[in-house]
Motif scaffolding. Structure first.
Motif, PDB file in Angstrom:
ATOM      1  N   LEU A 124       0.811  -1.220   0.000  1.00  0.00           N
ATOM      2  CA  LEU A 124       0.000   0.000   0.000  1.00  0.00           C
ATOM      3  C   LEU A 124       0.843   1.269   0.000  1.00  0.00           C
ATOM      4  O   LEU A 124       0.291   2.372   0.053  1.00  0.00           O
ATOM      5  CB  LEU A 124      -0.923   0.004   1.228  1.00  0.00           C
ATOM      6  CG  LEU A 124      -1.919  -1.156   1.315  1.00  0.00           C
ATOM      7  CD1 LEU A 124      -2.660  -1.120   2.649  1.00  0.00           C
ATOM      8  CD2 LEU A 124      -2.907  -1.100   0.155  1.00  0.00           C
ATOM      9  N   HIS A 126       2.508   2.768  -2.302  1.00  0.00           N
ATOM     10  CA  HIS A 126       2.301   3.661  -3.446  1.00  0.00           C
ATOM     11  C   HIS A 126       1.062   4.532  -3.277  1.00  0.00           C
ATOM     12  O   HIS A 126       0.977   5.619  -3.853  1.00  0.00           O
ATOM     13  CB  HIS A 126       2.176   2.844  -4.738  1.00  0.00           C
ATOM     14  CG  HIS A 126       0.957   1.962  -4.791  1.00  0.00           C
ATOM     15  ND1 HIS A 126       0.894   0.752  -4.142  1.00  0.00           N
ATOM     16  CD2 HIS A 126      -0.243   2.135  -5.402  1.00  0.00           C
ATOM     17  CE1 HIS A 126      -0.292   0.204  -4.357  1.00  0.00           C
ATOM     18  NE2 HIS A 126      -1.007   1.016  -5.108  1.00  0.00           N
ATOM     19  N   SER A 127       0.088   4.081  -2.458  1.00  0.00           N
ATOM     20  CA  SER A 127      -1.136   4.860  -2.267  1.00  0.00           C
ATOM     21  C   SER A 127      -1.000   5.929  -1.185  1.00  0.00           C
ATOM     22  O   SER A 127      -1.772   6.890  -1.165  1.00  0.00           O
ATOM     23  CB  SER A 127      -2.292   3.916  -1.890  1.00  0.00           C
ATOM     24  OG  SER A 127      -2.541   2.983  -2.916  1.00  0.00           O
ATOM     25  N   PHE A 128      -0.022   5.752  -0.270  1.00  0.00           N
ATOM     26  CA  PHE A 128       0.106   6.681   0.871  1.00  0.00           C
ATOM     27  C   PHE A 128       1.537   7.171   1.074  1.00  0.00           C
ATOM     28  O   PHE A 128       1.839   7.730   2.127  1.00  0.00           O
ATOM     29  CB  PHE A 128      -0.357   5.994   2.157  1.00  0.00           C
ATOM     30  CG  PHE A 128      -1.789   5.542   2.150  1.00  0.00           C
ATOM     31  CD1 PHE A 128      -2.803   6.388   2.562  1.00  0.00           C
ATOM     32  CD2 PHE A 128      -2.126   4.256   1.733  1.00  0.00           C
ATOM     33  CE1 PHE A 128      -4.119   5.970   2.578  1.00  0.00           C
ATOM     34  CE2 PHE A 128      -3.442   3.828   1.743  1.00  0.00           C
ATOM     35  CZ  PHE A 128      -4.443   4.688   2.161  1.00  0.00           C
TER      36      PHE A 128
END
Length: 385
Positions: A124, A126-128
């Motif tokens: 995750l 890359h999303s945060f």
């Protein structure tokens, strides 16, 4: 001419004797080229161990686990049978847990052999990656997330310390939970301001310590769009590393786990907000976790046998059997059942499960007393000495 024929006969006899000797004891030349021979077939099975209640109780090995684990190594200390630890626990980086297990079990455990409930959080990043996130739980949740690649992460201890009076019960608490002084935090985290920047994600990494404070602060974050004290807003994403209600620790009876904390948070949040709590849970018994573990085992066995041939029993570079050895029917056995082939479940009586027969709801393929019994059975079944 007759002398030439005699010489040929003698030469042929000498070659035959030399070849026979080579078959009995390989020559130096044969040894130097032994790498060109076909490599032995790689193992067609792997093993996944739960930790709490199977390998350890607290920090003490149980069920003959050190002796059992050593059977999976060769005499020279190299790994012989591919295995990993698949646990819903965590709170520390995988390399640190590997070191702890190595010391307790007396073998060399690689970080690649440790899969925590929060290990999938890596996916995750890359999303945060550049967003402010809060990490919740015992141990070092912010360190864990930072090592995964998250750049702007605060533990809930540190995040709470910024907001005066956010925990109305703080004056009555006589213990310390590792809160960081907000002035020191401001010096360290100069790239953002928690009073104006919203939290974009909340990650429950391990079991929370101060439930009362954490329930209050998380309700504040999640109901205000990520900025405590402000008006209601859209809920930021919320992730749980696991969802097991109970687990076996050092105390004789089971302790409440992360799933219990999730139930408490969800119940309270839904009572004080119009919209229900949204969240994503990882950890066993999620089939995704077992699929991920199978992929890790596949990479592990390829690193163990880089030049080996795949066993005929294994198709498409997959294991014919992966044994899940656990103590919790709802988590370990249920997860293996959901995952399906090639998973096979082994239930021990050293943790959550204490029954005489099989669990009535989640039937294991095998029930044994200890992890050592499980390993003895598996190695005999797989014809491994």
């Amino acid at each position: 001419m007759r002398g030439f024929r005699i010489a040929l006969t003698r030469a042929a006899r000498a070659r035959a004797e030399l070849q026979a000797a080579q078959r009995r004891r390989p020559s130096d030349l044969a040894q130097r080229f032994s790498h060109s021979a076909p490599a032995p077939a790689r193992p067609s099975f792997g093993i996944a161990f739960d930790i709490d209640g199977v390998i350890l109780r607290g920090r003490s090995p149980i069920g003959g686990s050190p002796r059992a684990i050593r059977r999976l190594y060769s005499e020279d200390g190299t790994l012989k049978i591919p295995f990993l630890f698949l646990t819903n626990g965590g709170g520390v980086p995988e390399h640190r847990r590997a070191l702890e297990l190595s010391e307790l079990l007396g073998v060399n455990i690689s970080p690649a052999q440790v899969v925590h409930g929060h290990s999938p959080y890596r996916e995750l990043v890359h999303s945060f990656e550049n967003d402010l996130i809060v990490a919740v739980g015992k141990g070092e949740p912010a360190v864990v997330m930072s090592e995964y690649g998250f750049r702007k992460v605060l533990s809930i201890d540190e995040y709470s310390s910024y907001f005066r009076d956010i925990d109305p019960l703080a004056p009555f608490k006589t213990w310390k939970v590792g809160q960081t002084d907000s002035n020191m935090s401001a010096k360290v985290h100069t790239s953002y301001n928690v009073y104006t920047e919203r939290v974009k994600g909340v990650f429950v990494v391990s079991d929370p310590v101060d439930w009362g404070r954490d329930l209050q602060v998380l309700c504040d974050i999640l109901s205000t769009g990520g900025l405590p004290g402000s008006e209601k807003g859209d809920q930021p994403p919320l992730y749980f590393a696991a969802d097991d209600l109970e687990y076996q620790a050092a105390f004789p009876s089971e302790r409440l786990g992360m799933g219990a904390f999730r139930i408490a948070l969800e119940s309270i949040f839904n009572q004080v907000n119009d919209n229900p709590l949204k969240y994503t849970s990882y950890g066993k018994p999620n089939p995704f976790v077992f699929k991920n573990a199978a992929n890790i085992l596949e990479k592990l066995v390829m690193s163990m046998y880089p030049n080996s041939q795949t066993s005929k029993e294994v198709k498409d570079s997959q294991f014919s059997t992966i044994y899940m050895i656990g103590d919790n029917p709802k988590v370990d056995i249920n997860g293996a059942l959901k995952a399906g082939h090639p998973w096979s479940s082994v239930l021990t009586r050293t943790g959550v499960f204490r029954g005489k027969d099989n669990d009535p709801q989640f039937l294991a393929d095998l029930v044994v007393d200890t992890v050592e019994d499980a390993i003895n059975y598996i190695l005999e079944k797989e014809c491994i000495r």
